[in-house]
Design an enzyme around this catalytic site. Sequence first.
Site, mmCIF file in Angstrom:
data_model
loop_
_atom_site.group_PDB
_atom_site.id
_atom_site.type_symbol
_atom_site.label_atom_id
_atom_site.label_comp_id
_atom_site.label_asym_id
_atom_site.label_seq_id
_atom_site.Cartn_x
_atom_site.Cartn_y
_atom_site.Cartn_z
ATOM 1 C CG HIS A 264 -72.344 40.879 18.203
ATOM 2 N ND1 HIS A 264 -71.936 41.564 19.318
ATOM 3 C CD2 HIS A 264 -71.690 39.689 18.245
ATOM 4 C CE1 HIS A 264 -71.066 40.835 20.002
ATOM 5 N NE2 HIS A 264 -70.904 39.678 19.370
ATOM 6 C CB SER A 265 -78.204 43.556 16.350
ATOM 7 O OG SER A 265 -78.569 44.094 17.590
ATOM 8 N NE ARG B 229 -70.196 47.243 23.762
ATOM 9 C CZ ARG B 229 -70.006 46.974 22.467
ATOM 10 N NH1 ARG B 229 -71.005 47.076 21.628
ATOM 11 N NH2 ARG B 229 -68.826 46.613 22.018
ATOM 12 C CE1 TYR C 71 -67.296 49.749 15.443
ATOM 13 C CE2 TYR C 71 -65.837 48.582 16.938
ATOM 14 C CZ TYR C 71 -67.091 48.778 16.392
ATOM 15 O OH TYR C 71 -68.125 47.990 16.809
ATOM 16 C CB ALA D 81 -77.095 43.156 27.720
ATOM 17 C CG ASN E 190 -67.235 40.802 20.608
ATOM 18 O OD1 ASN E 190 -66.769 39.650 20.639
ATOM 19 N ND2 ASN E 190 -67.555 41.420 19.487
ATOM 20 N NE ARG E 191 -64.123 46.460 21.823
ATOM 21 C CZ ARG E 191 -65.136 46.137 21.029
ATOM 22 N NH1 ARG E 191 -65.492 44.874 20.893
ATOM 23 N NH2 ARG E 191 -65.766 47.068 20.330
ATOM 24 C CD GLU F 43 -72.454 43.963 14.570
ATOM 25 O OE1 GLU F 43 -73.535 44.237 15.123
ATOM 26 O OE2 GLU F 43 -71.366 43.900 15.183
ATOM 27 C CD GLU G 95 -75.114 43.885 20.123
ATOM 28 O OE1 GLU G 95 -74.785 42.745 19.770
ATOM 29 O OE2 GLU G 95 -74.293 44.825 20.253
HETATM 30 O O1 0X9 Z 1 -67.804 46.166 18.551
HETATM 31 C C1 0X9 Z 1 -68.187 44.994 18.626
HETATM 32 O O2 0X9 Z 1 -67.964 44.280 19.604
HETATM 33 C C2 0X9 Z 1 -69.015 44.392 17.482
HETATM 34 N N1 0X9 Z 1 -70.017 45.330 17.054
HETATM 35 S S1 0X9 Z 1 -71.273 45.715 18.025
HETATM 36 O O3 0X9 Z 1 -71.994 46.806 17.393
HETATM 37 N N2 0X9 Z 1 -72.280 44.480 18.083
HETATM 38 O O4 0X9 Z 1 -70.788 45.997 19.326
HETATM 39 C C3 0X9 Z 1 -68.120 44.076 16.308
HETATM 40 C C4 0X9 Z 1 -66.899 43.283 16.659
HETATM 41 C C5 0X9 Z 1 -66.018 42.911 15.495
HETATM 42 N N3 0X9 Z 1 -64.676 43.152 15.844
HETATM 43 C C6 0X9 Z 1 -63.649 42.269 15.734
HETATM 44 N N4 0X9 Z 1 -63.812 41.125 15.186
HETATM 45 N N5 0X9 Z 1 -62.521 42.642 16.236
HETATM 46 ZN ZN ZN Z 2 -72.609 43.452 19.733
#
Ligand code: 0X9
Ligand code: ZN
Length: 449
Positions: free
Chosen positions: A308-309, A235, A364, A182, A255-256, A386, A184
Amino acid sequence: MKVWILVSLCAVAFAKHEIYTGWKSYYVAPATQEQLSILGSLESKLDVDYFVRPRVDREGVALVKPRYQEEFLNILVKEGISHRVHSKDIKSQLDIEDELIEARHAEFRARSTPEKPYDNYLRLDAIYNYMDEVAANHPNIVKQVTAGRSFEGRPIKYLKISSTNFEDTSKSVIFVDATMHAREWITTPAALYAIHKLVENRTDPELLDHFDWIIMPMSNPDGYEYSHTNERFWRKTRSFDRNLISFLCRGVDGNRNFDFHWGTVGTSDHNCADIYPGTKPFSENETRVVRDVLKENLSRMILYITIHSYGSMILYPWGHDGSLSNNALGLHTVGVAMADAIYAKTLPVFPRYTVGNSLLVIGYGSSGAAEDYAHSIGVPLTYTYELPGIEHDYDDDDDDDEDDDDDFANDDHLKGFHLDPQYIRPVAEETWEGISVGAKRARAIVRSK
Ligand code: 0X9
Ligand code: ZN
């Protein structure tokens, strides 16, 4: 009566961002893996929110609530972790952001020019009005789809853009989504600008001759609206279930939440955490909508970009364990071509893009991400962009401690997520260079196979 209205309006204005009073953000620069894991543990221990996650060779940015700041700094000093203030007054950053957005609205009003949603940060209704308008004005090439509803019932919409009504199966499909997270905000204008270039201001016929496009500028409308009305740094989605904790601490990190090694890396079981993956894969309406677009168009989709950002990065799979996919060469080649195209158009104030494996570049691991899921089901080229944030650094005496507030951290410049509205259009333009070059290079690679 009028006086009371004025008083109430002022009260509302002053109440804005009140919850962020006293919050600060800090640059943190771990020198060893051990220091990095200490910083990682502060996330749950002191409720630290990393705007940018630190790596051993890269400074991160940590948002810290007032009640934990003393302990946070004590731990950093005790562990010898290098740090300095990023923003000494988060609330004032938010107030400045509001003022700049308002000033930009005023500029357009004064010029009597309609304000496009890639000229400023607009609310959801204005974003959706723009999409409606584009669809209504260009019925031959644009079809608007309401793919589903968010948890709170807002439509989730995308535009299908095609000169052949998605019927020419020799064309490749490109899918772009934005604002899964959210806060971003810059990502939606970038996606809307892509629509503008594909529909209203076409300069490259190849892009419709060879491709069908799906652009979803707002995949998390509830979170986005909430980040405007209540918590700027929200977020997640805004969902909850029968569990009382989920009601008190709402939302799932979209995104998880995808079905790719779900819930195993870079997630937290606590509902309150920003990286809570939900109760099961695709528990969220918002991620199911993205999944359905991927699946429905799988046979022709060659490129998926989830925007994303921030951090100026182009990331590709696999992000849960840092291993490379069978298509790593293609992913890297097209990734570098996109970054080069962005670089050719960029402004000197924006940091240069880094391209590479998600885990290795961002520092990470994370499971359940859209980019990895899309690749795992067969989209050959999938990326997380990003977009840039600008970090103004006024530190000229190089000391590491937190006492040098006077030397820098001039909070009258926006930083990080608060990308000044004057930069929205330049970011949107350079991002479009990346997307359009990405489409062409993706096609060249897929055809050569
Ligand atoms: O952590 C995230 O979800 C993404 N970064 S953010 O700063 N926009 O939250 C990056 C995700 C990339 N990860 C994978 N592809 N596993
Ligand atoms: Zn993001």
